[in-house]
Design an enzyme around this catalytic site. Structure first.
Site, PDB file in Angstrom:
ATOM      1  N   GLY A  60      20.351 -26.703 -55.654  1.00  0.00           N
ATOM      2  CA  GLY A  60      19.875 -25.879 -54.547  1.00  0.00           C
ATOM      3  C   GLY A  60      18.933 -26.676 -53.672  1.00  0.00           C
ATOM      4  O   GLY A  60      18.422 -27.709 -54.091  1.00  0.00           O
ATOM      5  N   CYS A  87      20.650 -30.596 -61.275  1.00  0.00           N
ATOM      6  CA  CYS A  87      19.813 -30.960 -60.137  1.00  0.00           C
ATOM      7  C   CYS A  87      18.644 -29.959 -59.969  1.00  0.00           C
ATOM      8  O   CYS A  87      17.757 -29.927 -60.803  1.00  0.00           O
ATOM      9  CB  CYS A  87      20.670 -31.081 -58.881  1.00  0.00           C
ATOM     10  SG  CYS A  87      19.839 -31.994 -57.592  1.00  0.00           S
ATOM     11  N   TYR A  88      18.662 -29.122 -58.945  1.00  0.00           N
ATOM     12  CA  TYR A  88      17.595 -28.114 -58.821  1.00  0.00           C
ATOM     13  C   TYR A  88      17.535 -27.277 -60.103  1.00  0.00           C
ATOM     14  O   TYR A  88      16.454 -26.897 -60.564  1.00  0.00           O
ATOM     15  CB  TYR A  88      17.849 -27.220 -57.603  1.00  0.00           C
ATOM     16  CG  TYR A  88      16.821 -26.133 -57.424  1.00  0.00           C
ATOM     17  CD1 TYR A  88      15.618 -26.391 -56.776  1.00  0.00           C
ATOM     18  CD2 TYR A  88      17.055 -24.843 -57.915  1.00  0.00           C
ATOM     19  CE1 TYR A  88      14.661 -25.396 -56.629  1.00  0.00           C
ATOM     20  CE2 TYR A  88      16.096 -23.848 -57.764  1.00  0.00           C
ATOM     21  CZ  TYR A  88      14.910 -24.125 -57.114  1.00  0.00           C
ATOM     22  OH  TYR A  88      13.959 -23.138 -56.974  1.00  0.00           O
ATOM     23  N   HIS A 183      25.004 -34.480 -60.045  1.00  0.00           N
ATOM     24  CA  HIS A 183      26.018 -33.426 -59.893  1.00  0.00           C
ATOM     25  C   HIS A 183      27.319 -33.824 -60.600  1.00  0.00           C
ATOM     26  O   HIS A 183      28.135 -34.536 -60.018  1.00  0.00           O
ATOM     27  CB  HIS A 183      26.293 -33.188 -58.407  1.00  0.00           C
ATOM     28  CG  HIS A 183      25.179 -32.504 -57.704  1.00  0.00           C
ATOM     29  ND1 HIS A 183      25.073 -31.132 -57.640  1.00  0.00           N
ATOM     30  CD2 HIS A 183      24.100 -32.986 -57.064  1.00  0.00           C
ATOM     31  CE1 HIS A 183      23.985 -30.803 -56.972  1.00  0.00           C
ATOM     32  NE2 HIS A 183      23.375 -31.924 -56.615  1.00  0.00           N
ATOM     33  N   GLU A 185      29.864 -32.075 -61.029  1.00  0.00           N
ATOM     34  CA  GLU A 185      31.026 -31.363 -60.492  1.00  0.00           C
ATOM     35  C   GLU A 185      31.683 -32.079 -59.317  1.00  0.00           C
ATOM     36  O   GLU A 185      32.785 -31.731 -58.927  1.00  0.00           O
ATOM     37  CB  GLU A 185      30.648 -29.932 -60.069  1.00  0.00           C
ATOM     38  CG  GLU A 185      29.605 -29.816 -58.971  1.00  0.00           C
ATOM     39  CD  GLU A 185      28.175 -29.963 -59.478  1.00  0.00           C
ATOM     40  OE1 GLU A 185      27.991 -30.374 -60.632  1.00  0.00           O
ATOM     41  OE2 GLU A 185      27.246 -29.682 -58.708  1.00  0.00           O
ATOM     42  N   ASP A 240      49.135 -14.874 -50.357  1.00  0.00           N
ATOM     43  CA  ASP A 240      48.187 -13.964 -51.001  1.00  0.00           C
ATOM     44  C   ASP A 240      48.706 -12.527 -51.053  1.00  0.00           C
ATOM     45  O   ASP A 240      48.721 -11.904 -52.117  1.00  0.00           O
ATOM     46  CB  ASP A 240      46.833 -13.997 -50.290  1.00  0.00           C
ATOM     47  CG  ASP A 240      46.287 -15.413 -50.191  1.00  0.00           C
ATOM     48  OD1 ASP A 240      46.749 -16.259 -50.978  1.00  0.00           O
ATOM     49  OD2 ASP A 240      45.425 -15.657 -49.343  1.00  0.00           O
ATOM     50  N   LYS A 382      42.721 -20.244 -54.411  1.00  0.00           N
ATOM     51  CA  LYS A 382      44.055 -20.323 -53.799  1.00  0.00           C
ATOM     52  C   LYS A 382      45.107 -20.961 -54.733  1.00  0.00           C
ATOM     53  O   LYS A 382      46.214 -20.451 -54.866  1.00  0.00           O
ATOM     54  CB  LYS A 382      43.959 -21.142 -52.508  1.00  0.00           C
ATOM     55  CG  LYS A 382      45.225 -21.145 -51.693  1.00  0.00           C
ATOM     56  CD  LYS A 382      45.213 -19.983 -50.744  1.00  0.00           C
ATOM     57  CE  LYS A 382      46.449 -19.927 -49.892  1.00  0.00           C
ATOM     58  NZ  LYS A 382      46.419 -18.747 -49.030  1.00  0.00           N
TER      59      LYS A 382
END
Ligand code: XMP
Length: 526
Positions: A60, A87-88, A183, A185, A240, A382
């Protein structure tokens, strides 16, 4: 009634990082069910109800050294489940649990703020959290932090360090609390997925979040929600709404009616394909609302892109409502809402962002019509919707389709829209897409289409002069449509396609290729 299976769930508490969604992506790839919730919504009661098997704190932009900065409820540390701080999130954990965080100096003077690539070396390699890490002595990671941890909390040990982050990886192995400064990710932490894999294994996740399981659960949920009432589903022919319709039909059969609004701005054969697939192949009750005259009539003479969009949006709602009203006893409206639309992002910037284009949607319709929503894809990304579509046996042609905007060809026809121009556009677009498919490029491209330009140019064909429309070909690569690059076709491909369009499509005598990326351009021309 079918029992709804309850999955082990992982809770991601969002502190406003730009990349929180990527954490969810990494976990879904590991077949772990997770949800992102903004920290403001995560209360003691929420935690008690959610019953997470593990919790992740996102990064963040704030500073934990600031009074009133975002925090989780302190009960998260006594749930007895593993917690991973990123991180944050790492700094939150340290501050909450008795460590210390300091503001970093960005330049000079031994500053510890770090942005970009860094290398972490191991301080301890035995914890299963580090399985598969440090095989080559160090790991590349992505750092992006101003503050840094200056003292770790009691019970924590150091597992990895980097030149600027002595506490790059820390852990309290007894409580299964893990905290990393970088991070894992993001793409730039190439082995980051392994840390998530280790973390979810430690937490006891079985990795049973599969499309087969999702399908069965979603069907049970739809049945439980709808009971014996009726559902209306607006069908656009896109992935969708198609997947939502087939899933709901599998759950409640004839209680579902689909409404397909043909606004006259569809591509070649599109209306027929949608009708054939749903009515003939799936036997789904379908109202084919042919409203071409209405839409094209109201659009006559309109050239302003925003007026076009607003006109189409307004008519769409009116028409949909008119047809939906003929379905007696309908209480629910189905929508193909996806997870990225649902996540409430944490806004620190405040203030509305500028409207670039008014998107065509049917927001507000359910309240207006007094309908409740059925949104069976709310939890999916998606690519997961595509996987579910395959699971449901939808033809690949529908599943792999490029996105097509609600206002359709209207926004690919700058200037005035006429039936004649739409006809030319449809033909040119069909040739272009055929070329792309023939060259095996369709799946590499996020979206490709032709725009017919509001200019006519002089050409020569045979011995005669021509004075016809110019068109532009567009093809982009993108991950989510937010940013895009033009697709680098070969000159041979472009030349061959231009020749085919000019030869096969009467009304076009000049073809150009749009090489604008987004930003500064947008994908569509209007
Ligand atoms: P732009 O042109 O804004 O488009 O770069 C980004 C993506 O959104 C699609 N798009 C729309 N989709 N209703 C939609 O459902 C709309 O009004 C709309 N406008 C643009 C566009 O095709 C691209 O995929």
């Amino acid at each position: 009634m079918t029992q709804i299976a309850h999955h082990d769930r992982l809770l991601i508490i969002d502190f406003g990082s730009q990349v929180t969604q990527l954490i969810a992506r990494r976990l879904r790839e590991l077949n772990v069910y997770c949800e992102i919730h903004p920290y403001q919504n995560v209360t003691d009661a929420f935690l008690a109800d959610f019953k997470p098997r593990a919790v992740i704190f996102s990064g963040g932009p704030d500073s934990v050294t600031r009074e009133g900065s975002p925090r989780p409820p302190q009960s998260v540390y006594t749930l007895g489940v593993p917690v991973l701080g990123i991180c944050y999130g790492q700094q939150v954990m340290m501050q909450d649990l008795g460590g210390q965080v300091e503001g970093g100096k960005i330049s000079g003077g031994g500053g510890t703020a770090e942005f970009g690539r860094a290398y972490v070396t191991p301080a301890d390699q035995t914890d299963p959290f580090l399985n598969g890490w440090f095989a080559e002595g160090r790991e590349q990671v992505w750092m992006s932090h101003g503050d840094h941890v200056s003292r770790i909390a009691p019970g924590f040990e150091v597992y990895g360090t980097s030149p600027n982050a002595p506490y790059a990886i820390t852990a309290d192995p007894k409580r299964h609390f893990y905290a990393v400064q970088f991070h894992p990710e993001v793409h730039h932490t190439p082995n980051g997925k392994t840390l998530y894999e280790n973390f979810v294994k430690l937490a006891g996740f079985k990795g049973d979040w599969t499309m087969g399981a999702y399908r069965a659960e979603a069907i049970a949920k739809i049945r439980a929600q709808v009971g014996d009432k009726k559902v209306i589903c607006g069908l656009s022919g896109g992935v969708d709404s198609s997947v939502a319709a087939v899933l709901i039909h599998e759950a409640i059969g004839e209680q579902l009616t689909c409404v397909f609004v043909d606004h006259g701005l569809l591509r070649q054969d599109e209306a027929q394909e949608v009708v054939t697939m749903f009515r003939d192949n799936y036997n789904i009750p379908l109202i084919h609302a042919d409203e071409q005259d209405l839409f094209l009539g109201e659009l006559e003479g309109v050239t302003d892109p925003e007026v076009k969009r607003k006109t189409i949006g307004r008519l769409f709602i009116d028409v949909f409502q008119k047809h939906a009203n003929t379905i007696e006893g309908a209480e629910f409206l189905a929508q193909g809402t996806l997870y990225p639309d649902v996540i409430e992002s944490v806004s620190f910037s405040g203030g509305p962002s500028v409207t670039i284009k008014s998107h065509h949607n049917v927001g507000g319709l359910p309240e207006k019509m007094g309908l409740k929503l059925v949104e069976p894809l709310r939890e999916l990304f998606k690519d997961e919707v595509r996987a579910l579509g395959r699971e449901l046996g939808l033809p690949e042609k529908f599943i792999g389709r490029h996105p097509f905007p609600g206002p359709g060809l209207a926004i690919r026809c700058p200037g005035e829209i006429t039936r004649a121009k739409l006809e030319i556009l449809r033909k040119a677009d069909a040739v272009y897409i055929d070329q792309i498919r023939k060259h095996g490029l369709y799946d590499e491209i996020w979206q490709a289409f032709v725009a017919i330009l509001p200019v006519r140019t002089v050409g020569v064909m045979g011995d005669g002069r021509t004075y016809d429309y110019a068109c532009a070909l567009r093809a982009v690569t993108s991950v989510d449509g937010m940013t895009a690059d033009y697709y680098p076709f070969t000159h041979e491909f472009l030349g061959e396609t231009a020749t085919r369009i000019i030869n096969e499509v009467e009304g076009i005598n000049r073809v150009t290729y749009d090489i604008t990326s987004k930003p500064p351009g947008t994908i569509e021309w209007e």
